[in-house]
Design a protein around this motif. Sequence first.
Motif: not given
Length: 236
Positions: A58-84
Motif C-alpha cells: 500500500s506504500v508507494p514506490l519512491i526513488t530518491l537521488s541526492s548529490c553535493s552541489v555548488q551555489l552561484t553565490d558571490a559570498n559562499p558560506v564556509i562550512g555549509i554542505q549543500n545537497i540537491y
Amino acid sequence: MNPLKVYALTVILSGFTLTQANRATAITVPPLETQVKQVAQWFTGLFDNSQQVTSNPSVPLITLSSCSVQLTDANPVIGIQNIYLEQKSINRFRLYSFSQGNSAVNLSIRAFDTSYPVSGLCNRPESEQIIDSGKVLGTSCNLELFWEPTNYIGNNTPNGCPTSSGGKVVSSVAVSKIGIDSLDKIFAANGNLLVATPIEFRRVYSIPEPSFILGLLAVGIWGTRKAISVKIKNLS
C-alpha cells in the motif's frame, strides 16, 4: 597476599579499566564540523523504499537521488554542505543545507522557482552540478539533527512548517549510513491530519563519479555489441 591472587586481580582491574575506556570512546560525540560532513555524506546517493513496498504494497514506490552541489553565490558560506535532492514518483525537488548549530546540525530545506529546470542534476558531470542561488526560494523549513552512535535524528514538532494551503507539515527524519527514514505529517488549515505515511529509504548505491558511470555504460555497450556479433556469426 597470594601472588596468583594479585595477578588475577590486576588482570580483572585492567579489563575493567579497558572496558570503561572503550565505553567512553564509544560515546564520544564527534565535533560539529565532523557531524555536518558525515550526515551530508550519508544523505548523498541513490535510495528507494522497495524493501518497504515488498512488505507493505500500500506504500508507494519512491526513488530518491541526492548529490553535493555548488551555489552561484558571490559570498559562499564556509562550512555549509549543500545537497540537491530529487524524489520520484512523488516528484519533489529541494536544496538541503547542512551547517553547524549550537549543539546539533542545522538542516535548512528550500524549494526552487517552479520554472527552474533542475531535474536530473545528479546525472550531469560534477562540473555542471551547480545551482543558481537566485532560483532558490528564500523561505525554508528548518530542523535540528542530533548525533547518535549510528544515526542522526531530528524533528520540528510541534510547529512544523507552513504549507501554501494554510496548513502545516511536521517532519521527523533519521539519517544513517544505510538509509533515510522520514515521516511527514501533513495537516489541513483546520488542524485535521491529511497524510502521515512513514517512508523507509534504503541505499541502492552511492552516487559515483560521472566518469565511472560513463565507463560502466561503455562496458555495457561493448558487451552488448560483442554478444550480437557472436550471435550473427553463429547464424551465418
